[in-house]
Motif scaffolding. Sequence first.
Motif, PDB file in Angstrom:
ATOM      1  N   PHE A  77      40.315  42.415  29.422  1.00  0.00           N
ATOM      2  CA  PHE A  77      38.987  42.975  29.189  1.00  0.00           C
ATOM      3  C   PHE A  77      37.917  41.889  29.202  1.00  0.00           C
ATOM      4  O   PHE A  77      36.876  42.041  29.842  1.00  0.00           O
ATOM      5  N   ASP A  78      38.167  40.788  28.491  1.00  0.00           N
ATOM      6  CA  ASP A  78      37.165  39.723  28.388  1.00  0.00           C
ATOM      7  C   ASP A  78      36.867  39.066  29.733  1.00  0.00           C
ATOM      8  O   ASP A  78      35.758  38.578  29.949  1.00  0.00           O
ATOM      9  N   ARG A  79      37.835  39.055  30.630  1.00  0.00           N
ATOM     10  CA  ARG A  79      37.584  38.499  31.965  1.00  0.00           C
ATOM     11  C   ARG A  79      36.695  39.453  32.769  1.00  0.00           C
ATOM     12  O   ARG A  79      35.819  39.027  33.523  1.00  0.00           O
ATOM     13  N   ALA A  80      36.900  40.754  32.581  1.00  0.00           N
ATOM     14  CA  ALA A  80      36.135  41.748  33.335  1.00  0.00           C
ATOM     15  C   ALA A  80      34.746  41.981  32.751  1.00  0.00           C
ATOM     16  O   ALA A  80      33.780  42.167  33.493  1.00  0.00           O
ATOM     17  N   ILE A  81      34.670  41.985  31.437  1.00  0.00           N
ATOM     18  CA  ILE A  81      33.403  42.200  30.730  1.00  0.00           C
ATOM     19  C   ILE A  81      33.253  41.049  29.744  1.00  0.00           C
ATOM     20  O   ILE A  81      33.900  41.052  28.693  1.00  0.00           O
ATOM     21  N   PRO A  82      32.444  40.058  30.065  1.00  0.00           N
ATOM     22  CA  PRO A  82      32.316  38.907  29.175  1.00  0.00           C
ATOM     23  C   PRO A  82      31.983  39.324  27.742  1.00  0.00           C
ATOM     24  O   PRO A  82      31.254  40.295  27.513  1.00  0.00           O
TER      25      PRO A  82
ATOM     26  N   LEU B  49      46.657  40.273  37.211  1.00  0.00           N
ATOM     27  CA  LEU B  49      45.212  40.476  37.291  1.00  0.00           C
ATOM     28  C   LEU B  49      44.406  39.223  36.992  1.00  0.00           C
ATOM     29  O   LEU B  49      43.256  39.109  37.421  1.00  0.00           O
ATOM     30  N   LEU B  50      44.999  38.262  36.284  1.00  0.00           N
ATOM     31  CA  LEU B  50      44.253  37.079  35.849  1.00  0.00           C
ATOM     32  C   LEU B  50      44.581  35.802  36.610  1.00  0.00           C
ATOM     33  O   LEU B  50      43.940  34.767  36.378  1.00  0.00           O
ATOM     34  N   ALA B  51      45.539  35.850  37.513  1.00  0.00           N
ATOM     35  CA  ALA B  51      45.934  34.641  38.249  1.00  0.00           C
ATOM     36  C   ALA B  51      45.384  34.684  39.678  1.00  0.00           C
ATOM     37  O   ALA B  51      45.466  35.718  40.345  1.00  0.00           O
ATOM     38  N   PRO B  52      44.836  33.582  40.159  1.00  0.00           N
ATOM     39  CA  PRO B  52      44.386  33.556  41.559  1.00  0.00           C
ATOM     40  C   PRO B  52      45.526  34.000  42.480  1.00  0.00           C
ATOM     41  O   PRO B  52      46.690  33.697  42.230  1.00  0.00           O
ATOM     42  N   HIS B  53      45.165  34.750  43.508  1.00  0.00           N
ATOM     43  CA  HIS B  53      46.186  35.292  44.419  1.00  0.00           C
ATOM     44  C   HIS B  53      45.844  34.901  45.850  1.00  0.00           C
ATOM     45  O   HIS B  53      44.715  35.083  46.302  1.00  0.00           O
ATOM     46  N   MET B  54      46.841  34.390  46.563  1.00  0.00           N
ATOM     47  CA  MET B  54      46.594  33.898  47.922  1.00  0.00           C
ATOM     48  C   MET B  54      46.126  34.995  48.870  1.00  0.00           C
ATOM     49  O   MET B  54      45.364  34.729  49.789  1.00  0.00           O
TER      50      MET B  54
ATOM     51  N   VAL C 185      40.625  35.521  41.681  1.00  0.00           N
ATOM     52  CA  VAL C 185      41.302  36.222  40.598  1.00  0.00           C
ATOM     53  C   VAL C 185      41.143  37.731  40.821  1.00  0.00           C
ATOM     54  O   VAL C 185      40.012  38.217  40.956  1.00  0.00           O
ATOM     55  N   PRO C 186      42.253  38.480  40.873  1.00  0.00           N
ATOM     56  CA  PRO C 186      42.179  39.916  41.186  1.00  0.00           C
ATOM     57  C   PRO C 186      41.190  40.712  40.337  1.00  0.00           C
ATOM     58  O   PRO C 186      40.437  41.527  40.882  1.00  0.00           O
ATOM     59  N   ILE C 187      41.149  40.471  39.027  1.00  0.00           N
ATOM     60  CA  ILE C 187      40.243  41.272  38.204  1.00  0.00           C
ATOM     61  C   ILE C 187      38.790  40.980  38.547  1.00  0.00           C
ATOM     62  O   ILE C 187      37.952  41.877  38.544  1.00  0.00           O
ATOM     63  N   ASP C 188      38.482  39.741  38.908  1.00  0.00           N
ATOM     64  CA  ASP C 188      37.113  39.395  39.313  1.00  0.00           C
ATOM     65  C   ASP C 188      36.733  40.130  40.594  1.00  0.00           C
ATOM     66  O   ASP C 188      35.616  40.643  40.718  1.00  0.00           O
ATOM     67  N   VAL C 189      37.658  40.164  41.538  1.00  0.00           N
ATOM     68  CA  VAL C 189      37.420  40.844  42.807  1.00  0.00           C
ATOM     69  C   VAL C 189      37.265  42.349  42.569  1.00  0.00           C
ATOM     70  O   VAL C 189      36.347  42.984  43.088  1.00  0.00           O
ATOM     71  N   ALA C 190      38.139  42.903  41.750  1.00  0.00           N
ATOM     72  CA  ALA C 190      38.184  44.352  41.541  1.00  0.00           C
ATOM     73  C   ALA C 190      36.946  44.902  40.859  1.00  0.00           C
ATOM     74  O   ALA C 190      36.425  45.946  41.259  1.00  0.00           O
ATOM     75  N   VAL C 191      36.461  44.227  39.823  1.00  0.00           N
ATOM     76  CA  VAL C 191      35.333  44.791  39.084  1.00  0.00           C
ATOM     77  C   VAL C 191      34.001  44.567  39.784  1.00  0.00           C
ATOM     78  O   VAL C 191      33.009  45.204  39.444  1.00  0.00           O
TER      79      VAL C 191
ATOM     80  N   SER D  54      34.775  47.943  47.225  1.00  0.00           N
ATOM     81  CA  SER D  54      35.559  47.306  48.294  1.00  0.00           C
ATOM     82  C   SER D  54      36.488  46.247  47.713  1.00  0.00           C
ATOM     83  O   SER D  54      37.620  46.080  48.168  1.00  0.00           O
ATOM     84  N   GLY D  55      36.035  45.537  46.686  1.00  0.00           N
ATOM     85  CA  GLY D  55      36.895  44.574  46.004  1.00  0.00           C
ATOM     86  C   GLY D  55      38.047  45.262  45.297  1.00  0.00           C
ATOM     87  O   GLY D  55      39.188  44.793  45.331  1.00  0.00           O
ATOM     88  N   ARG D  56      37.742  46.377  44.643  1.00  0.00           N
ATOM     89  CA  ARG D  56      38.797  47.167  43.993  1.00  0.00           C
ATOM     90  C   ARG D  56      39.844  47.569  45.021  1.00  0.00           C
ATOM     91  O   ARG D  56      41.043  47.421  44.794  1.00  0.00           O
ATOM     92  N   ASP D  57      39.393  48.029  46.166  1.00  0.00           N
ATOM     93  CA  ASP D  57      40.320  48.462  47.209  1.00  0.00           C
ATOM     94  C   ASP D  57      41.165  47.302  47.725  1.00  0.00           C
ATOM     95  O   ASP D  57      42.346  47.474  48.033  1.00  0.00           O
TER      96      ASP D  57
END
Length: 141
Positions: free
Chosen positions: A50-55, A102-107, A113-119, A123-126
């Motif tokens: 949560f804290d990564r998605a919503i500071p 969700l919290l680890a950089p992914h190649m 970081v997936p959660i950063d991309v998703a929120v 298009s990032g979520r997808d």
Amino acid sequence: MAFESNGTGIARLLGQEGAGTLLGIALRIEDGLPVSTLDHLRRQVGDRVFDRAIPHATARRLRRRGGRLSATTGERLYRLAVVYLHAMRIYRDDASAAGDFLLAPHMMLRDMVPIDVAVGGSSGRDAVLEVLDGLEQSLSA
């Protein structure tokens, strides 16, 4: 707790059980989710996701302000709920493994970081959902 990655599961995760369907959730987001959604979702997904998605400072400011969340914030929470539920399904309800993904950089996401991309947007979520689907296929092979 088995998570459902459909309208009912997303509504439950957001504390909006009465919404039931994706359309119901969309209408509630448009009208403004209650600020209590922040704390409900935090309890469901855990502090680190949560804290990564919503500071923390943003969540604190929104709580202090009270009332309803903007549609933009509601959409951000929705995207968090969708990818979290999907990760929980892929990782068979293992919250630690889902959070680690969700919290680890992914190649496959150019080391983002997936959660950063998703929120950040639909298009990032997808893109994150596509990576999760690929993981699911490789796990089932």
